[in-house]
Structures are given as C-alpha cells and as structure tokens.
Design a protein around this motif. Structure first.
Motif, PDB file in Angstrom:
ATOM      1  N   PRO A   1       6.036   3.304   7.835  1.00  0.00           N
ATOM      2  CA  PRO A   1       6.862   2.507   6.904  1.00  0.00           C
ATOM      3  C   PRO A   1       7.059   3.558   5.581  1.00  0.00           C
ATOM      4  O   PRO A   1       6.026   4.484   5.071  1.00  0.00           O
ATOM      5  CB  PRO A   1       5.957   1.326   6.513  1.00  0.00           C
ATOM      6  CG  PRO A   1       4.587   1.792   6.754  1.00  0.00           C
ATOM      7  CD  PRO A   1       4.620   2.723   7.877  1.00  0.00           C
TER       8      PRO A   1
ATOM      9  N   PHE B   1       1.074  -1.081   0.009  1.00  0.00           N
ATOM     10  CA  PHE B   1       0.088   0.020  -0.030  1.00  0.00           C
ATOM     11  C   PHE B   1       0.869   1.139   0.097  1.00  0.00           C
ATOM     12  O   PHE B   1       2.106   1.172   0.614  1.00  0.00           O
ATOM     13  CB  PHE B   1      -0.783  -0.025   1.403  1.00  0.00           C
ATOM     14  CG  PHE B   1      -1.748   1.113   1.298  1.00  0.00           C
ATOM     15  CD1 PHE B   1      -2.865   1.379   0.637  1.00  0.00           C
ATOM     16  CD2 PHE B   1      -1.360   2.225   2.198  1.00  0.00           C
ATOM     17  CE1 PHE B   1      -3.737   2.562   0.553  1.00  0.00           C
ATOM     18  CE2 PHE B   1      -2.289   3.363   2.437  1.00  0.00           C
ATOM     19  CZ  PHE B   1      -3.413   3.340   1.567  1.00  0.00           C
TER      20      PHE B   1
ATOM     21  N   GLN C   1       4.685  -6.120   2.319  1.00  0.00           N
ATOM     22  CA  GLN C   1       4.664  -7.155   3.161  1.00  0.00           C
ATOM     23  C   GLN C   1       4.142  -8.449   2.636  1.00  0.00           C
ATOM     24  O   GLN C   1       2.991  -8.594   2.046  1.00  0.00           O
ATOM     25  CB  GLN C   1       4.285  -6.557   4.436  1.00  0.00           C
ATOM     26  CG  GLN C   1       2.756  -6.564   4.653  1.00  0.00           C
ATOM     27  CD  GLN C   1       2.405  -5.939   6.090  1.00  0.00           C
ATOM     28  OE1 GLN C   1       3.353  -5.169   6.670  1.00  0.00           O
ATOM     29  NE2 GLN C   1       1.130  -6.198   6.319  1.00  0.00           N
TER      30      GLN C   1
ATOM     31  N   PHE D   1       4.192   0.367   2.390  1.00  0.00           N
ATOM     32  CA  PHE D   1       4.714  -0.655   2.992  1.00  0.00           C
ATOM     33  C   PHE D   1       4.407  -1.887   1.848  1.00  0.00           C
ATOM     34  O   PHE D   1       3.514  -1.619   1.075  1.00  0.00           O
ATOM     35  CB  PHE D   1       4.291  -0.920   4.279  1.00  0.00           C
ATOM     36  CG  PHE D   1       2.746  -1.584   4.281  1.00  0.00           C
ATOM     37  CD1 PHE D   1       2.357  -2.687   3.977  1.00  0.00           C
ATOM     38  CD2 PHE D   1       1.689  -0.499   4.614  1.00  0.00           C
ATOM     39  CE1 PHE D   1       0.856  -2.971   4.071  1.00  0.00           C
ATOM     40  CE2 PHE D   1       0.310  -0.753   4.419  1.00  0.00           C
ATOM     41  CZ  PHE D   1      -0.231  -2.013   4.319  1.00  0.00           C
TER      42      PHE D   1
ATOM     43  N   LEU E   1       4.565   7.317   1.843  1.00  0.00           N
ATOM     44  CA  LEU E   1       4.076   6.286   2.937  1.00  0.00           C
ATOM     45  C   LEU E   1       4.012   5.123   2.118  1.00  0.00           C
ATOM     46  O   LEU E   1       3.128   4.984   1.052  1.00  0.00           O
ATOM     47  CB  LEU E   1       2.851   6.683   3.435  1.00  0.00           C
ATOM     48  CG  LEU E   1       2.158   5.702   4.232  1.00  0.00           C
ATOM     49  CD1 LEU E   1       3.075   5.481   5.689  1.00  0.00           C
ATOM     50  CD2 LEU E   1       0.897   5.893   4.716  1.00  0.00           C
TER      51      LEU E   1
END
Lengths: 315, 315
Positions: free
Chosen positions: A294, A161, A175, A173, A171
């Motif tokens: 993140p 995202f 994962q 991340f 921003l």
C-alpha cells in the motif's frame, strides 16, 4: 474542473472561511483536504470537505476554536481540540512531535475534543515524509457493530500506518476497522446501488445488501473477531487514552449542533540510520512475490474536482 | 496431571535446563510458559515448550546467550537477544521499560536476534498488570501468504494489545495476522482433521482444507487486504524497526540448527489517573451490548498438563 494544488488549497480555504472558520482553521483544513486529494483519496478529500462546511455552519465544529497543547511528559503531547477540527491541533504540535520522537526514540500525540479526523493517512504520511515511522488511530460516532452485538457500538475506527522508504512516497495504509468505510455505503445509497454481503446490517440488526437500509443500521467489523479486536484497540487508544468521547457517546458528525468530540492518537518512532534503504529493498522483494504494497505513490500535481462539489463549495 | 503454578514452573525450568538452557534462561522461559497456561492459552504454554526443548538441543536457540541491552534514547530500549529466547531480554528490560514509559509518557522496546516470541499476550499482559497500556508485535519465519502472492512471504505476525481495568485481569487480546494460528493447523494435522476453508493454501498455492497439505503450503491472512496490511505493519515494526531478520529470511523454528533471529517490538503508554476505572465502566457497557471483550479472566491456580506432554518434558 482541474486545479493545481495551490488553487485547490485556495478553493478549500475560502469555502471553509465562508462557512465560519477562522483563517488558521481554514488553512489547516485546506492543507489536509489537498493532501488527501493529491494522494488519490477522493472520498476523504473535497467530497468530505462538504461535511466540514455543514458542520461549521450548524455548530458541530467550532470554527473559531484554538486547541490547547500541553506537554505532561517529555515524549507525550496532549491536545484539547476545544470542539474544533482535528487537523489544527496536529499542525500546532507537529514540529514538537517530530523533535520529541527523534530525541526520545518514540513520542505520542493524544488529542481529544475534535470533529472526526478526516483522512487518517494524512497524519502518518506527514511523519513518514520526515523519516519517522507512525501509527495513527481515531474513533468516531458509533456506526459499526460486531458479530454478537447487532447495533452500532463503535466508530468505523480507522488505523493508519506509514514508514519511510528510500525512494518516492512512503509505505502507507489507512483503513477502517469496518469491512468498508462509511463513505462507501453513503455513496452507494446516493447512487441507489446495492452493497456486498458482509458490509452491513439493517436497522433491525439483520444482514442487508440495501445501502439505504444499511445507513439506518450498522456497518460490520472486517475480518470477524480479529477485526473487532482491532476496532476495540483503536477505541481504547483513540478515546480511552486520549480522554475523548467513547464512540457510543459521540454526537453525529452529520447532524445536530454538537461536536462529536472524538479522539486521535498517534505514535511516532524514530528510525535508525539506513532504515529507509533496508525497507525499500525488502518491499521490492515482497512486491516481486506478488504482494500488494500500500502507498508508495507520488502526489498528484493536477486535481480533478467534480462540478457538483465545486457548486457546493461555492454556495 | 495437576500442578500448582510453582510446581509447573519447576517442571518447565528443569526441562529447559536438561535441554541445555542456563538457569536464568530456563527461569525466564518457565515464567512465560506458566503465565500462558494460567491465562488459559494452552497451545502456547507447555505444548509450545516442547518446541523450545528441541530448539535448545538442536541449536535453534542458544541456551547460554546473554541478551545485550542498550538505551540509545531516553524512551527506547534496544535488545540484541544474541540468538537466545525472546523472554530473557524482555525480563532484563522490564523494570526500565516500566519506569521510562511512566517518566516519558511512552516508551518502546525493540529486540532482534531471538527465537519466536511465544505467547505474545505475555508481554502486554505484564505491562497492563502494572497499569500501562501496551501493544506488542513480533515476526516469525514465513508461513503466511496474502491473496495475490501464493507462497509464504510473512510470518503469522501476531499483534497483542492490553489495557488495565479497575477490577480483575486486564483487557487483552493476542492474535495472529493469519486467519488461524500455525499451531492450530499443526494440531489438526496431528489429529488427522480437516481445516476450514480460508485458512490455508497447499504447496501448489491452491486453497485447501487438508491440514497436512496446508503444512506444506501457506496460511492465509485474516480479513483479506485489511488483514494483510496489519501483517505488513507488524513486519515493518517487528523486523524493520528492530533490525531483526525479515520473516522471508528467518530460518525455521522447528528444524535446522540456526536461530530464526526474529524481532519483538513493544510500545508501552503511561495511563492518566482514573484510566482503569473509566475503561472498566465502558467495557461493561460494551459487554451489555453483546460485544465480546477479550481477556479479563483471572489466572488459573491449578494447571492440568496432559501426560504425553509431561512425558516429553521428562525425556
């Protein structure tokens, strides 16, 4: 050895072409590899490029494939990657995805038939860099299990995202839905190191801290039942909605001569005026409260690539 | 006491109207409450309706608010809930959301200015019941923390996802980004029971298993850093993209006279022909491998509502 981004791009591009990739394929892949390295994501940068080189040479990626891009609806872009890399289809669709998200408020990119997607943050970071919010999910050959099933049934199924901020990098991340990424287990196995409890099961379906046993077993989903649900959502979007191979059916991305033929699904939202400023202010408040935010780092301008990787690239 | 769905709807509707809700507001809320009960989600059914009744009476919900629905772009519906309930804006936009997702391939609903969203699965289940895939996220007054920050900075920020299946109810999950939902801690506190480790911190920011101490502290995100990232994504979409209050700024949903004024963001994807059949087949394979598949249950036709809740409804 140290490289500028341009030098690193050339290094990656030439290596891909030597392995059998057509020029546009090599260029698209090199762009993604350098972007991952510049974001500090080394395990999915040049280290992962080695997997692609073997895959070109051994037939798991068709290095000459031309993705077929179609527009079945105004805010929907569908791509058949034709057993090639995931990145080229995204490159071909990128400007349209941007334009359609801005025109319609939201747009979705749905690709099937590709090799594994590489660094997933690459896709969302690019969109956020142009002012959109983005979520991306992709599936992969089954390597992961859940608490009740003791064999691999899902890919590590990552979710990324990203959202634009007023200043600096977005921003972002990226994962895995597994407690750790597959590359970390492989890295531990190569280094002969143990892995923490909760990362994996062995080939018999029992918990293990032996990284080599884990390679014959299955990774565990992160966060128990909630993490398994996230992995399932990723599977339904990345393989179901796109029409790609389910993770359970996808051929290996590290051996054999068949494409994993997996999927990538991206959603891009247009942001209202002032979004980046408002998010920036709030993110700074959360960071002051101690929350880890993140992403937000700039791109590296000098890339350090280990000699053993350069050796493999030039083979 | 046992009720048919129609009787339960009447019970909820009349209670909401007695608490000050206008007829259409009461009807919209009753529909959501009965849907949650029929799906077996009792903690967000009649038990949660009690929170709404207090909120109508004490000014945290404007029971006479009329949501303002606008269409800034072809695949984007924005709603200002005007400090009312979340469900009415969704009801008013539902058919347009369906139609626009089908016409454009994807559409997004973005609402700000409402009370907390109630059962989030309600929104995605309805869309999946009509053949779409849906993801919904909502934020809420800050009750949750992450590993590094020891005070509440995010709501329990749930995420729900649903996809249509060929037979029976859809695949659907609805989960908080916290290790457990707030209602479970409140329930434990009311019953004087302990809570498991990893659910919450006390008011001083220390881990606790005392449910009453936890109510003065903060819930913990599920799954460590990965779960905290999911909570952050939910916050950025539900509060950032919609323009709602950040969780950190949202007034309480259980005390005071102000609306939490939080957000709800839904994405609805059109599914290709044959999607439900293909997913059904695969879900059965995953279930045979032992994987827990969320949702898929039919709606209950008889609802059992405890006497103490009926007493509070009729007060």
């Amino acid at each position: 050895m140290r490289f500028s981004p341009d030098e690193a791009h050339e290094l990656a591009r030439r290596a891909a072409m030597r392995a059998g990739a057509r020029e546009d394929v090599a260029d698209s892949l090199a762009k993604a590899v350098v972007s991952a390295e510049r974001a500090g994501k080394k395990t999915v940068g040049f280290a992962h490029l080695i997997d692609y080189l073997h895959a070109f040479a051994e037939g798991r990626i068709d290095g000459k494939a031309t993705p077929v891009v179609t527009y079945p609806a105004p805010a929907l872009i569908r791509v058949d990657a034709q057993q090639g890399i995931a990145q080229l289809g995204f490159d071909l669709a990128f400007e349209e995805l941007m334009a359609r998200a801005k025109a319609h408020g939201v747009a979705t990119f749905q690709q099937h038939g590709s090799y594994t997607a590489g660094e997933l943050g690459y896709y969302t970071r690019r969109l956020a860099g142009r002012g959109l919010l983005a979520m991306a999910v992709s599936n992969a050959p089954a390597l992961m299990t859940t608490a009740e099933s003791r064999k691999p049934i899902l890919g590590t199924n990552p979710l990324s995202f990203a959202a634009p901020l007023e200043n600096g990098g977005p921003l972002v991340f990226d994962q895995a839905s597994s407690a750790t990424a597959f590359v970390n287990v492989r890295h531990a196995a190569q280094a002969g190191e143990a892995i923490p409890e909760g990362w994996a099961l062995d080939g018999a379906g029992e918990p293990t801290t032996d990284s080599r046993e884990a390679l014959n077993g299955a990774l565990l989903a992160f966060g128990g039942a909630r993490g398994a649900n996230i992995a399932l959502m990723v599977e339904v979007l990345a393989a179901g909605l796109t029409g790609a191979n389910w993770s359970l059916d996808a051929p290996s991305f590290v051996q054999g001569g068949q494409s994993p033929s997996v999927g990538l699904c991206v959603v891009a939202w247009d942001a209202a005026a002032g979004f980046g400023t408002r998010l920036q202010t709030h993110i700074e408040r959360l960071a002051q409260c101690g929350m880890h935010i993140p992403g937000r780092r700039g791109s590296l301008d000098e890339l350090d690539i280990p000699d053993d990787i350069i050796e493999q690239l030039e083979r």
